[in-house]
Design a protein around this motif. Structure first.
Motif, PDB file in Angstrom:
ATOM      1  N   GLU A  54       0.973  -1.137  -0.130  1.00 29.92           N
ATOM      2  CA  GLU A  54       0.103  -0.061   0.005  1.00 29.92           C
ATOM      3  C   GLU A  54       0.710   1.333   0.057  1.00 29.92           C
ATOM      4  N   ARG A  55       1.953   1.457   0.887  1.00 27.83           N
ATOM      5  CA  ARG A  55       2.653   2.270   0.877  1.00 27.83           C
ATOM      6  C   ARG A  55       3.303   2.801  -0.507  1.00 27.83           C
ATOM      7  N   LEU A  56       3.985   1.627  -1.057  1.00 32.09           N
ATOM      8  CA  LEU A  56       4.745   1.803  -2.217  1.00 32.09           C
ATOM      9  C   LEU A  56       3.675   2.043  -3.470  1.00 32.09           C
ATOM     10  N   CYS A  57       2.541   1.572  -3.276  1.00 27.95           N
ATOM     11  CA  CYS A  57       1.460   2.067  -4.457  1.00 27.95           C
ATOM     12  C   CYS A  57       1.210   3.695  -4.235  1.00 27.95           C
ATOM     13  N   GLN A  58       1.215   4.089  -2.929  1.00 29.31           N
ATOM     14  CA  GLN A  58       0.718   5.590  -2.731  1.00 29.31           C
ATOM     15  C   GLN A  58       2.234   6.355  -2.939  1.00 29.31           C
ATOM     16  N   ARG A  59       3.408   5.723  -2.798  1.00 27.75           N
ATOM     17  CA  ARG A  59       4.639   6.437  -3.411  1.00 27.75           C
ATOM     18  C   ARG A  59       4.608   6.618  -5.007  1.00 27.75           C
ATOM     19  N   GLN A  60       4.340   5.380  -5.639  1.00 25.62           N
ATOM     20  CA  GLN A  60       4.181   5.491  -7.048  1.00 25.62           C
ATOM     21  C   GLN A  60       3.016   6.505  -7.545  1.00 25.62           C
ATOM     22  N   HIS A  61       1.784   6.492  -6.996  1.00 25.75           N
ATOM     23  CA  HIS A  61       0.818   7.395  -7.390  1.00 25.75           C
ATOM     24  C   HIS A  61       1.212   9.050  -7.186  1.00 25.75           C
ATOM     25  N   THR A  62       1.983   9.149  -6.193  1.00 28.15           N
ATOM     26  CA  THR A  62       2.323  10.726  -5.739  1.00 28.15           C
ATOM     27  C   THR A  62       3.427  10.876  -6.913  1.00 28.15           C
ATOM     28  N   ARG A  63       4.350  10.211  -7.005  1.00 30.02           N
ATOM     29  CA  ARG A  63       5.191  10.224  -8.243  1.00 30.02           C
ATOM     30  C   ARG A  63       4.606  10.456  -9.499  1.00 30.02           C
ATOM     31  N   ALA A  64       3.718   9.594  -9.705  1.00 28.74           N
ATOM     32  CA  ALA A  64       3.067   9.803 -11.051  1.00 28.74           C
ATOM     33  C   ALA A  64       2.320  11.185 -11.171  1.00 28.74           C
ATOM     34  N   GLU A  65       1.637  11.514 -10.228  1.00 29.26           N
ATOM     35  CA  GLU A  65       0.953  12.946  -9.961  1.00 29.26           C
ATOM     36  C   GLU A  65       1.867  13.975 -10.458  1.00 29.26           C
ATOM     37  N   ILE A  66       3.126  14.202  -9.798  1.00 26.00           N
ATOM     38  CA  ILE A  66       4.007  15.058  -9.809  1.00 26.00           C
ATOM     39  C   ILE A  66       4.284  14.977 -11.330  1.00 26.00           C
ATOM     40  N   LEU A  67       4.765  14.040 -12.016  1.00 27.20           N
ATOM     41  CA  LEU A  67       5.250  13.926 -13.264  1.00 27.20           C
ATOM     42  C   LEU A  67       3.947  14.414 -14.465  1.00 27.20           C
ATOM     43  N   THR A  68       2.943  14.045 -14.015  1.00 27.05           N
ATOM     44  CA  THR A  68       1.661  14.555 -14.804  1.00 27.05           C
ATOM     45  C   THR A  68       1.768  15.956 -14.774  1.00 27.05           C
ATOM     46  N   ILE A  69       1.886  16.597 -13.782  1.00 23.29           N
ATOM     47  CA  ILE A  69       1.923  18.091 -13.457  1.00 23.29           C
ATOM     48  C   ILE A  69       2.883  18.646 -14.442  1.00 23.29           C
ATOM     49  N   ALA A  70       4.200  18.153 -14.166  1.00 22.66           N
ATOM     50  CA  ALA A  70       5.384  18.275 -14.984  1.00 22.66           C
ATOM     51  C   ALA A  70       5.264  18.321 -16.648  1.00 22.66           C
ATOM     52  N   ALA A  71       4.439  17.284 -17.026  1.00 24.43           N
ATOM     53  CA  ALA A  71       4.254  17.189 -18.400  1.00 24.43           C
ATOM     54  C   ALA A  71       3.287  18.044 -18.943  1.00 24.43           C
ATOM     55  N   GLU A  72       2.353  18.318 -18.075  1.00 31.29           N
ATOM     56  CA  GLU A  72       1.277  19.410 -18.413  1.00 31.29           C
ATOM     57  C   GLU A  72       2.031  20.730 -18.709  1.00 31.29           C
ATOM     58  N   LEU A  73       2.679  21.131 -17.598  1.00 34.91           N
ATOM     59  CA  LEU A  73       3.725  22.396 -17.648  1.00 34.91           C
ATOM     60  C   LEU A  73       4.332  22.289 -18.816  1.00 34.91           C
TER      61      LEU A  73
END
Length: 77
Positions: A54-73
């Protein structure tokens, strides 16, 4: 300015590593550096279960969200 931590300096360096656009640093590059420092890419071990998974999945989700924002910018820069 006070001396920055190595993590903060890496994010700042990433922001200015690319050529400035309209005189502005690359926020997308800074966000990618932030993701690498705070939630580095991890693989999922086959036998991982329970709270660790669960913790690993949360970290992966957080990373994906940050990288999605970077890609959008990046698309908007």
């Amino acid at each position: 300015m006070n001396e920055l931590s190595s993590a903060a300096q890496a994010v700042l360096d990433a922001a200015y590593a690319l050529p400035l656009r309209n005189g502005q640093p690359s926020i997308a590059a800074a966000l990618r550096a932030l993701a690498d420092k705070v939630v580095p890419e991890e693989s999922t071990p086959e036998m991982m279960r329970g709270p660790n998974l669960e913790r690993l999945c949360q970290r992966q989700h957080t990373r994906a969200e940050i990288l999605t924002i970077a890609a959008e910018l990046e698309g908007g820069q």
